[in-house]
Design a protein around this motif. Sequence first.
Motif, PDB file in Angstrom:
ATOM      1  N   SER A 149       0.911  -1.124   0.043  1.00 51.20           N
ATOM      2  CA  SER A 149      -0.056  -0.037   0.115  1.00 51.20           C
ATOM      3  C   SER A 149       1.136   1.054  -0.135  1.00 51.20           C
TER       4      SER A 149
ATOM      5  N   ASP B 293      -4.408   6.021  -2.667  1.00 54.40           N
ATOM      6  CA  ASP B 293      -3.580   5.062  -2.356  1.00 54.40           C
ATOM      7  C   ASP B 293      -3.520   3.963  -3.251  1.00 54.40           C
TER       8      ASP B 293
ATOM      9  N   ASP C  32      -3.184   0.294  -3.723  1.00 54.32           N
ATOM     10  CA  ASP C  32      -3.064  -0.998  -2.852  1.00 54.32           C
ATOM     11  C   ASP C  32      -3.312  -2.315  -3.608  1.00 54.32           C
TER      12      ASP C  32
END
Length: 158
Positions: A23, A41, A43
Motif C-alpha cells: 500500500s 492510495d 493497494d
Amino acid sequence: MVAPVVVYSWTGCYIGGNGGGVSVRKTWNVTTTGDLIGSHDADGWLGGVQAGCNYQVGNWVFGIQGDYDWVNASGSNIDLVSRVQLIDRSQIDALASLTGRVGYAFDRFLPYVKGGVAWERDRYSVSFGPLTTQPGVLFSTASETRQGYTVGIGGEYA
C-alpha cells in the motif's frame, strides 16, 4: 570424552520466495507549477524471489541480497485542476532492490542492518470520466522506473 561444541555458520548462499501486500500513497502534481492535482492510495499484492550470499568472520556476518517482486497495486483519483472530468490512475508493476547487510551472530540468531538501492516500475494513465468505477475513455499514458534507496533492520533465526 566430551562432545565438540557445534557452532552455527551463516556463511553460504540462498534463494527464496516471498509474497504479501503493498500500500503506497501516490500524489499527482502539475510539473511546471507543483500544484496538487490529486492523490490516492495504490493497494494490492506482490510476490517475488530473492537470492543472496553471506560470509561470517568470527561473529560478524556480511551479506549481499538481490530481490525482484511482481506487483499488482493500483489506485485512482479525480483530477482536481481539470475543467473536465479526468481520472488519474497509478499502477505499480514491479519492485526490486540490491542491498548489503552487516550483522552480529549469536549462534543461530542474527540481528542485522541493511541498505542499498531500490527500483519501482510504475504506469500512469489519465481518462475522461465518468464518476463511476468505469475507466472512461483513455486520454494519455506514461511509465517510468523510479530509483531510490532502502534501509532497514531485521533479524533471522536459523
